[in-house]
Enzyme design. Sequence first.
Site, PDB file in Angstrom:
ATOM      1  N   GLY A  68      12.750  -9.362  13.646  1.00 36.68           N
ATOM      2  CA  GLY A  68      13.527  -8.293  13.045  1.00 36.68           C
ATOM      3  C   GLY A  68      13.696  -8.480  11.558  1.00 36.68           C
ATOM      4  N   LYS A  74       3.343 -20.881  16.746  1.00 41.86           N
ATOM      5  CA  LYS A  74       4.629 -21.460  16.346  1.00 41.86           C
ATOM      6  C   LYS A  74       4.751 -22.900  16.827  1.00 41.86           C
ATOM      7  CE  LYS A  74       6.790 -16.893  16.574  1.00 41.86           C
ATOM      8  NZ  LYS A  74       7.368 -15.930  17.547  1.00 41.86           N
ATOM      9  N   ARG A 130       0.824  -1.206   0.000  1.00 41.66           N
ATOM     10  CA  ARG A 130       0.000   0.000   0.000  1.00 41.66           C
ATOM     11  C   ARG A 130       0.854   1.250   0.000  1.00 41.66           C
ATOM     12  NH1 ARG A 130      -4.077  -1.199   4.709  1.00 41.66           N
ATOM     13  NH2 ARG A 130      -2.409  -2.684   5.097  1.00 41.66           N
ATOM     14  N   ARG A 131       2.037   1.157   0.621  1.00 38.58           N
ATOM     15  CA  ARG A 131       2.937   2.332   0.615  1.00 38.58           C
ATOM     16  C   ARG A 131       4.392   1.884   0.548  1.00 38.58           C
ATOM     17  NH1 ARG A 131       0.837   1.615   5.723  1.00 38.58           N
ATOM     18  NH2 ARG A 131      -1.036   2.758   5.162  1.00 38.58           N
ATOM     19  N   GLY A 164       9.704  -0.798  21.400  1.00 36.44           N
ATOM     20  CA  GLY A 164       9.267  -1.484  20.175  1.00 36.44           C
ATOM     21  C   GLY A 164       9.371  -2.998  20.273  1.00 36.44           C
ATOM     22  N   GLU A 221       4.011  -4.929  21.243  1.00 34.09           N
ATOM     23  CA  GLU A 221       2.986  -4.192  20.497  1.00 34.09           C
ATOM     24  C   GLU A 221       2.151  -3.352  21.466  1.00 34.09           C
ATOM     25  OE1 GLU A 221       2.483  -4.660  17.176  1.00 34.09           O
ATOM     26  OE2 GLU A 221       3.852  -6.350  16.874  1.00 34.09           O
ATOM     27  N   LYS A 245       3.011 -17.223  10.779  1.00 37.72           N
ATOM     28  CA  LYS A 245       2.751 -18.428  11.586  1.00 37.72           C
ATOM     29  C   LYS A 245       1.276 -18.607  11.877  1.00 37.72           C
ATOM     30  CE  LYS A 245       4.616 -14.937  14.044  1.00 37.72           C
ATOM     31  NZ  LYS A 245       5.741 -14.108  13.623  1.00 37.72           N
TER      32      LYS A 245
END
Lengths: 430, 430
Positions: free
Chosen positions: A301, A204, A45-46, A186, A189, A103
């Site tokens: 990451g 998982k 989208r971006r 970070g 969430e 997952k």
Amino acid sequence: MQAVRVGICGLGTVGSGVANLLKQNGEEILRKTGRDIRLVHVGARRDHPDCDLSGIRVSRDIFAVVNDPQVDIVCELIGGTDSALELVRQAIKSGKHVVTANKALVAQYGEELFRLANAAGVSLMYEAGIAGGIPIVKAIREGLAGNRISRLAGIINGTSNYILTEMEVSGNRSFAEVLVEAQALGYAEADPTFDVEGIDAAHKLTILSSIAFGVPLRFDAIYTEGIANITVEDIHFASELGYRIKHLGITTQSELGVELRVHPTLVEKTHLLAQVNGVMNAVLVDSDAAGQTLYYGAGAGAGPTGSSVVADIIDIARNFPDGQRIPNLGFEPEALLDLPILSINETQSCHYLRLQVLDRPGVLARISTIMAQHNISIESLIQKDVRKTTAPIAIITDEVLEVAIIAAVSDLEALEEIVGSVSRIRVESF
Amino acid sequence: MQAVRVGICGLGTVGSGVANLLKQNGEEILRKTGRDIRLVHVGARRDHPDCDLSGIRVSRDIFAVVNDPQVDIVCELIGGTDSALELVRQAIKSGKHVVTANKALVAQYGEELFRLANAAGVSLMYEAGIAGGIPIVKAIREGLAGNRISRLAGIINGTSNYILTEMEVSGNRSFAEVLVEAQALGYAEADPTFDVEGIDAAHKLTILSSIAFGVPLRFDAIYTEGIANITVEDIHFASELGYRIKHLGITTQSELGVELRVHPTLVEKTHLLAQVNGVMNAVLVDSDAAGQTLYYGAGAGAGPTGSSVVADIIDIARNFPDGQRIPNLGFEPEALLDLPILSINETQSCHYLRLQVLDRPGVLARISTIMAQHNISIESLIQKDVRKTTAPIAIITDEVLEVAIIAAVSDLEALEEIVGSVSRIRVESF
């Protein structure tokens, strides 16, 4: 040899990581593998600020990548289970190989998707979905292919491991305090439920269990317990007793069936699993021939997850131009063993209990009596003399059936000398 | 699908382990991989007490296996580099795939053998040669295929690690004492040179370096130092300074070239590598995308080594009936990068030094002056006040060029206040 043409759907952390890695190491990959792997189309989208897509076709509609006849391998990196499911279905039906880092999608819709992929003769790969940069799917499916695996235990959620590590290192910070910090950094969430309640780890573990034991994906049957109730006091007691508290996904196979459980666990301090700190991940595998092996690395990451996506792309590319399907090895729907998944009540564990007792004579005798009535042996016990009206006691029990420990805890909580509820955490030996 | 027919040459620990594993898990392997892998011919001078070969052709001449048209894959498990070399050459020339556990053979004759295998269109696999049951070759060649690797460091000899672990745990037993015990337990050979002098580790590191960096096998250029000079005193000082002593194989790649070295190393206690004890092995890989990953498991034994041999057999079998060659990925003679191998004198390390000094005023000043003259910073220093005429001093230096530390040690040894020679061990940060 003709180029292998890759399309990426989704340009977040993982998508941009994959695009950058293919660009940065493309020449080296060509030298090592003899495969010219080219990113030809990105659907997002971006744009992503860290990602230079010059010379690459970019569509705002992710389905344009799936419908692009120039694309051989579609990387589904949008996450979620709505558009992602439709995208992977369409890609497979268009005869494209699919690599995903998703997952949740594999754990919940894997059976349908693998059937579709098998029918279409294409590969569906998902190394990046589990434990980031650790090639654990490959290790189980291929490296240990000659073994019967009996147990698999993993630190497979970096957020939870970060929080538990920080609580232990600081010595006095609560779950809630560290969670706020993890969000600021970070590592967690805004809505941390998926990570700290163990749902992400459950996705998982569902997949790991399926490939380790050749059983269907049974996300519906997994027992999941998060880390929100772990206190600094538990961490201190565990340490005094020789343990660290880790949030583990554990799956075992025995004659009785398969255990599938995610919960906080006391792990002996001297074991490597107890030494895995911060956002790092590790998976331990017990198998009949290789014995105990362990795989450690970053669980998330752009780089680590990108590394696993690219490894899957290379595995598929190795079979080009024929592009034959990579067998799912223990994940073929037709070869699965439908072993029973044991409910948590049927499992056995050692347990750590923490109780707050009134400082009265005979309390220990009453506790011991209740444990004996339920046929539970006490392995170790610490009573703190805090010179207050109540004192904490920590107990490690011998191995008992879940139902027995639940009944014992209920009887303990009924004692008038015991204040509040009893904390209980499973203990696992490796 | 037709059966994949395996021949085993050599029925020692590894050979019998492979035969037993194929028998024990054959059905499970068939279910998981769809490949019916059958042991059809064993060549060995004598039977093995733990191995039932009924129904399998047995020859006393190992070359009968190579010449058997019924055999698709030959497992070279006799060891050594005389008959083994001839055996592998003939097997390849007969168009058979080869699986070997022989690191000495691959490290010294790999280039010739890989050229032969490439020309014949057959696979030559060697996972079992390095770190026993750990699928480390697969992890580097495939799992991390998208990465540029910068450093690889491993505990890749179980005997040396067992001896160092026991010296540390006991706190007072010398290398010689523990070696005798290791020999009695079967962890060390009657002639322990290969293990404790680092030659076995050097063979393995030569191969790991080649696949990690895509450089030729340069066993001739490796720097090797054993553990015979490590004392309990060194282990104690290292511990006080925050380190454990491990015998590591280390290979790095930078703009200057490739480092290839096996030597005792001080590793920070908190790092996972420092926690690998006894006969266990572990390999750490630093790579640009995945970051730091680590692989841990048993380095030897019938089960672990057998597991890796069988994994290689399954990898080859997956491509049957076409039986196409598995690309060596970074090991193709024509794709190798001929980077310079740095001599040990060109490398930089931090160093641990231990000196015995006379208890006289001004000794520390003289030592510090010599270090400063060679431009070497001291990171930490411990002087023990033992109330005797001589006292030990331990020093950790900053990173210096090998030639500088050699010159400094030589000047230190020339001081009349320093008794005997200066012990020196490299220090590595991970």
